[in-house]
Each structure stands twice: as C-alpha cells, then as structure tokens.
Scaffold this motif. Structure first.
Motif, PDB file in Angstrom:
ATOM      1  N   ASP A  89       4.479   3.366  -3.984  1.00 47.02           N
ATOM      2  CA  ASP A  89       4.551   4.161  -2.760  1.00 47.02           C
ATOM      3  C   ASP A  89       3.515   3.610  -1.789  1.00 47.02           C
ATOM      4  OD1 ASP A  89       4.788   5.952  -0.801  1.00 47.02           O
ATOM      5  OD2 ASP A  89       3.860   7.624  -1.887  1.00 47.02           O
ATOM      6  N   LEU A  90       3.968   2.841  -0.865  1.00 47.41           N
ATOM      7  CA  LEU A  90       3.052   2.154   0.042  1.00 47.41           C
ATOM      8  C   LEU A  90       2.399   3.106   1.028  1.00 47.41           C
ATOM      9  CD1 LEU A  90       5.188  -1.026   0.735  1.00 47.41           C
ATOM     10  CD2 LEU A  90       3.421  -0.673  -0.979  1.00 47.41           C
ATOM     11  N   GLN A  91       3.008   4.253   1.212  1.00 40.09           N
ATOM     12  CA  GLN A  91       2.458   5.194   2.171  1.00 40.09           C
ATOM     13  C   GLN A  91       1.138   5.793   1.686  1.00 40.09           C
ATOM     14  OE1 GLN A  91       3.722   5.767   5.092  1.00 40.09           O
ATOM     15  NE2 GLN A  91       5.698   4.734   4.898  1.00 40.09           N
ATOM     16  N   SER A  92       0.938   5.779   0.432  1.00 41.59           N
ATOM     17  CA  SER A  92      -0.211   6.495  -0.103  1.00 41.59           C
ATOM     18  C   SER A  92      -1.494   5.677  -0.064  1.00 41.59           C
ATOM     19  CB  SER A  92       0.076   6.893  -1.546  1.00 41.59           C
ATOM     20  OG  SER A  92       0.229   5.717  -2.305  1.00 41.59           O
ATOM     21  N   HIS A  93      -1.479   4.495   0.461  1.00 40.56           N
ATOM     22  CA  HIS A  93      -2.638   3.628   0.361  1.00 40.56           C
ATOM     23  C   HIS A  93      -3.668   3.825   1.443  1.00 40.56           C
ATOM     24  CE1 HIS A  93      -3.775   0.287  -2.208  1.00 40.56           C
ATOM     25  NE2 HIS A  93      -2.693   0.666  -2.869  1.00 40.56           N
ATOM     26  N   ASP A  94      -3.235   4.103   2.630  1.00 40.94           N
ATOM     27  CA  ASP A  94      -4.184   4.104   3.726  1.00 40.94           C
ATOM     28  C   ASP A  94      -3.743   5.168   4.720  1.00 40.94           C
ATOM     29  OD1 ASP A  94      -5.730   1.225   5.311  1.00 40.94           O
ATOM     30  OD2 ASP A  94      -6.314   3.343   5.131  1.00 40.94           O
ATOM     31  N   GLU A  99       2.991  -0.729   5.726  1.00 41.55           N
ATOM     32  CA  GLU A  99       3.976  -1.509   6.488  1.00 41.55           C
ATOM     33  C   GLU A  99       3.472  -1.817   7.892  1.00 41.55           C
ATOM     34  OE1 GLU A  99       6.228   0.828   3.433  1.00 41.55           O
ATOM     35  OE2 GLU A  99       4.567   1.156   4.779  1.00 41.55           O
ATOM     36  N   ASP A 100       2.843  -0.806   8.509  1.00 46.57           N
ATOM     37  CA  ASP A 100       2.296  -1.038   9.846  1.00 46.57           C
ATOM     38  C   ASP A 100       1.217  -2.107   9.817  1.00 46.57           C
ATOM     39  OD1 ASP A 100       3.969   0.761  10.974  1.00 46.57           O
ATOM     40  OD2 ASP A 100       2.547   2.443  10.895  1.00 46.57           O
ATOM     41  N   ALA A 101       0.397  -1.984   8.764  1.00 43.21           N
ATOM     42  CA  ALA A 101      -0.686  -2.967   8.655  1.00 43.21           C
ATOM     43  C   ALA A 101      -0.129  -4.357   8.405  1.00 43.21           C
ATOM     44  CB  ALA A 101      -1.619  -2.569   7.522  1.00 43.21           C
ATOM     45  N   ALA A 102       0.986  -4.405   7.646  1.00 43.72           N
ATOM     46  CA  ALA A 102       1.552  -5.704   7.296  1.00 43.72           C
ATOM     47  C   ALA A 102       2.054  -6.446   8.514  1.00 43.72           C
ATOM     48  CB  ALA A 102       2.688  -5.512   6.297  1.00 43.72           C
ATOM     49  N   VAL A 103       2.593  -5.727   9.468  1.00 49.90           N
ATOM     50  CA  VAL A 103       3.113  -6.396  10.659  1.00 49.90           C
ATOM     51  C   VAL A 103       2.056  -6.512  11.736  1.00 49.90           C
ATOM     52  CG1 VAL A 103       5.513  -5.748  10.266  1.00 49.90           C
ATOM     53  CG2 VAL A 103       4.006  -4.208  11.543  1.00 49.90           C
ATOM     54  N   SER A 104       0.888  -5.996  11.428  1.00 50.33           N
ATOM     55  CA  SER A 104      -0.183  -6.119  12.420  1.00 50.33           C
ATOM     56  C   SER A 104      -0.854  -7.475  12.270  1.00 50.33           C
ATOM     57  CB  SER A 104      -1.210  -5.011  12.218  1.00 50.33           C
ATOM     58  OG  SER A 104      -1.909  -5.250  11.006  1.00 50.33           O
ATOM     59  N   ALA A 109      -4.488  -8.983   4.821  1.00 53.86           N
ATOM     60  CA  ALA A 109      -5.144  -7.822   4.214  1.00 53.86           C
ATOM     61  C   ALA A 109      -4.125  -6.756   3.842  1.00 53.86           C
ATOM     62  CB  ALA A 109      -6.185  -7.252   5.173  1.00 53.86           C
ATOM     63  N   ALA A 110      -3.126  -6.616   4.701  1.00 54.25           N
ATOM     64  CA  ALA A 110      -2.089  -5.625   4.412  1.00 54.25           C
ATOM     65  C   ALA A 110      -1.278  -6.013   3.175  1.00 54.25           C
ATOM     66  CB  ALA A 110      -1.177  -5.488   5.621  1.00 54.25           C
ATOM     67  N   VAL A 111      -0.952  -7.312   3.079  1.00 55.19           N
ATOM     68  CA  VAL A 111      -0.200  -7.771   1.900  1.00 55.19           C
ATOM     69  C   VAL A 111      -1.041  -7.576   0.635  1.00 55.19           C
ATOM     70  CG1 VAL A 111       0.840  -9.781   0.798  1.00 55.19           C
ATOM     71  CG2 VAL A 111       1.213  -9.366   3.229  1.00 55.19           C
ATOM     72  N   HIS A 112      -2.327  -7.833   0.758  1.00 52.60           N
ATOM     73  CA  HIS A 112      -3.209  -7.630  -0.401  1.00 52.60           C
ATOM     74  C   HIS A 112      -3.174  -6.177  -0.858  1.00 52.60           C
ATOM     75  CE1 HIS A 112      -5.787 -11.395   0.737  1.00 52.60           C
ATOM     76  NE2 HIS A 112      -4.521 -11.684   0.431  1.00 52.60           N
ATOM     77  N   ARG A 113      -3.128  -5.272   0.112  1.00 47.66           N
ATOM     78  CA  ARG A 113      -3.062  -3.850  -0.279  1.00 47.66           C
ATOM     79  C   ARG A 113      -1.726  -3.547  -0.949  1.00 47.66           C
ATOM     80  NH1 ARG A 113      -5.978  -3.040   4.577  1.00 47.66           N
ATOM     81  NH2 ARG A 113      -4.099  -2.613   5.784  1.00 47.66           N
ATOM     82  N   ASP A 116      -2.038  -4.793  -4.427  1.00 48.87           N
ATOM     83  CA  ASP A 116      -2.882  -3.881  -5.223  1.00 48.87           C
ATOM     84  C   ASP A 116      -2.110  -2.646  -5.675  1.00 48.87           C
ATOM     85  OD1 ASP A 116      -5.063  -5.521  -5.077  1.00 48.87           O
ATOM     86  OD2 ASP A 116      -5.959  -4.507  -3.341  1.00 48.87           O
ATOM     87  N   ALA A 117      -1.104  -2.281  -4.898  1.00 47.83           N
ATOM     88  CA  ALA A 117      -0.333  -1.087  -5.234  1.00 47.83           C
ATOM     89  C   ALA A 117       0.731  -1.348  -6.295  1.00 47.83           C
ATOM     90  CB  ALA A 117       0.325  -0.525  -3.967  1.00 47.83           C
ATOM     91  N   LEU A 118       0.934  -2.609  -6.625  1.00 52.45           N
ATOM     92  CA  LEU A 118       1.938  -2.922  -7.643  1.00 52.45           C
ATOM     93  C   LEU A 118       1.467  -2.455  -9.025  1.00 52.45           C
ATOM     94  CD1 LEU A 118       2.852  -6.610  -6.643  1.00 52.45           C
ATOM     95  CD2 LEU A 118       4.386  -4.633  -6.532  1.00 52.45           C
TER      96      LEU A 118
END
Lengths: 172, 167
Positions: A89-94, A99-104, A109-113, A116-118
């Motif tokens: 659940d990617l929403q629970s990280h930050d 997803e927003d961070a990934a396209v920012s 850093a977003a991909v790393h998060r 980490d969630a895997l």
C-alpha cells in the motif's frame, strides 16, 4: 620464530581481505538494513566472525561467502516488520503519496520508498541485485534459494513497481 | 500510455534501483574493522592457559592434608531399617523405608601399636624394698627367704577329720 612469522603473514592476509572487500560487505549490509550506522556495524561483525572462526582461510568463492555471512547478520539485525501484503500500500508511506513523489523531481528517492514498501522476500533480491558484482546465482547462494527463484522474485518486484508508477502516471 | 513513456519509466526505474544500494561507507572502514577485531581479540583480558592449575593444586594439597590427618575417610554406613508391617496394614501400599545413616567416626578410635605388651609398669615400693634386700642381705638370709617362700607356696595339708560314731 617460524610460528611468529606465520602469524604475521596470516594477519597480513586478513588485513588485505578487509581492505579488498569491506566496501562490498558494507553495501550488501546496506541493501538489507538501509542504514549507514547499522551497515558499518554489520560489516565489522562480519569480519570479526570470520576472524574468530578462521573460516576466511577456507573460502572458495570469496564474494559469495562474505555476502552470505553479511546478509545473515544484517537480516538478524533488521527489525522484524509487520507482514506486508504482496502488493504494498503505497499510500501509507508518507504524507505525500509515493506516486506523487515518484513523478516529482526526487524520482529516485520516491522509487526507493516504493522498494522499501515491498515484502522482504521481493525487496531483498532486488536490493542485492542492485549491489554491483552480484548476479542471480550469487544472490541465490546468499539467500539460500534457487537461481530461478531469484529471477522470478526480481521480475515480480519490478512488475509491481512499474505498475504502480504507470497507473499513477496515467491518472495525472 | 505510449511506448515511449513506458520506456522512460523503465529507464528511470533502472536508474533508481541502481542507486538503491549505492551507499558508500565513511572513509577508513577497513582500518575501523581491523581496530575492532584487535580490540575484541586482544589477549590482555584473557586468562592464561595454566590458570586452571592453581585451584587444582590447591584442591590436591587440601586433600593430601586431609588424608594425612584423618587417615581414613569418614565412613557412612547406610542401614536400611526394615519396618514390620502390621497385619492390619498389609493391604495398604508399603511405604519405602527411609535409609538411616549411622556415623561411626567417633566409635572407631585407632589405638597406637605398642612395641612391648603389656607395657612396663613402674616398680612399686615393695618391689624396690625386696630388690634392696636381695642386693644387701647375706646369702644365708637369702636362702632362708627362698625356703620360706617355697614353704608358703606349698599347699597346706589338712588332715582328714575323723568323727567318732555316736555310741
């Protein structure tokens, strides 16, 4: 006299091993614990364990042996996370969604998060694959699983990451 | 989503994954590793290999002293007391007799072995006077004394009592 010379030569060989492989051991540890301080502790413990047991003198595949020892120590040190679903659940990280961070701009850093969630069974082979000089066969030796299983897990982890990123991209 | 966009995401993903574990340690890691190993395996705090010999020698010394003084180890004899079960209680499960320990340490005193038995006693006053008499008295007196002793040793003869029949 001869015994002293032999001990000195042994110490020199071990020092050369540390000099040659400490960076590699550190990176394997970092792939698991994701923390600079803990990674250094794991690297030190790894070499200390090898020195005490004398196992380093009988290593056949040096990198695989060191990586496996470091990986075991790092896994023991890593706090046990609550069981995560296979599709995280990617929403629970930050506060900001991953997803927003990934396209920012801070894409990495977003991909790393996201990684980490895997789940650990997918994250660890993916992280070890990111350590240079470790192929699927060696990762399998490190984790004690088959080479084919390593490839399957890496492929599945990448699919999950790509799906999350693509779906978010399409929503925008 | 177009193929170009997918390729772009794929490429960005590869770059991000490549940097996932690309963490460099602080400079001087090998030195710190070796210092830690030398600190943890330094022989300063370790006991020498012969340390165990000291308490062992003390135990042997103590045991030697004990055996020398006591000679025999304290013996404990276990006497099992067999209890007689009353006829009325024969049906009940028999309780195991508790072992009774008797200590014989105080009963077994070993007396010293003497070179001459019986032990020579000191001379009494009478014996001393007799000895003085024998050394000083003339031979006639000695002979008379010996005769007197022989006489006294001889059994006393008592003549048979003759009772006259009543008339």
């Amino acid at each position: 006299m001869a015994r002293r010379e032999e001990a000195a030569a042994r110490e020199a060989r071990f020092a050369a091993l540390v000099e040659r492989q400490s960076r590699f051991v550190y990176r394997v540890a970092y792939a698991v614990v994701r923390n600079a301080h803990d990674s250094e502790d794991v690297a030190q413990e790894t070499f200390l364990k090898l020195y005490r047991t004398g196992a380093w003198e009988d290593m056949r595949d040096e990198k695989a042996f060191l990586a496996r020892t470091a990986w075991r120590i790092a896994v023991d040190r890593r706090p046990k996370a609550p069981s995560q679903p296979l599709t995280p659940d990617l929403q629970s990280h930050d506060s900001q969604s991953p997803e927003d961070a990934a396209v920012s701009a801070d894409w990495s850093a977003a991909v790393h998060r996201l990684v980490d969630a895997l789940p650990e069974e997918l994250r660890q082979p993916l992280a070890l694959a990111a350590v240079e000089e470790l192929n699927s066969r060696e990762i399998g030796q490190v984790m004690g699983i088959a080479e084919g299983t390593v490839r399957t897990r890496i492929m599945r982890a990448r699919q999950i990451l790509k799906q999350k990123l693509e779906s978010r991209h399409e929503q925008r | 989503m177009s193929n170009d966009e997918r390729d772009k995401i794929e490429s960005l993903l590869d770059d991000a994954l490549a940097s996932y574990s690309r963490q460099e340690p602080r400079p001087g890691l090998p030195r710190r590793v070796l210092d830690r190993i030398h600190a943890d395996t330094a022989p300063g705090l370790a006991f020498p290999r012969w340390t165990w010999a000291v308490p062992l020698a003390a135990c042997l010394l103590w045991a030697g002293i004990f055996w020398t003084r006591h000679g025999v180890t304290p013996e404990r004899v276990q006497v099992t007391q067999v209890s007689q079960v009353a006829a009325a209680r024969e049906t009940a499960p028999a309780r195991p007799a508790s072992p009774r320990i008797v200590d014989h340490r105080h009963k077994r005193k070993v007396l010293p072995r003497l070179p001459q038995f019986p032990a020579p006693a000191p001379v009494t006053n009478d014996e001393r006077a007799l000895l003085a008499f024998v050394t000083r008295a003339p031979k006639e007196a000695q002979a008379a004394l010996i005769d007197a002793q022989q006489l006294s040793v001889e059994p006393i003869r008592i003549e048979e009592i003759k009772i006259q029949p009543l008339q």
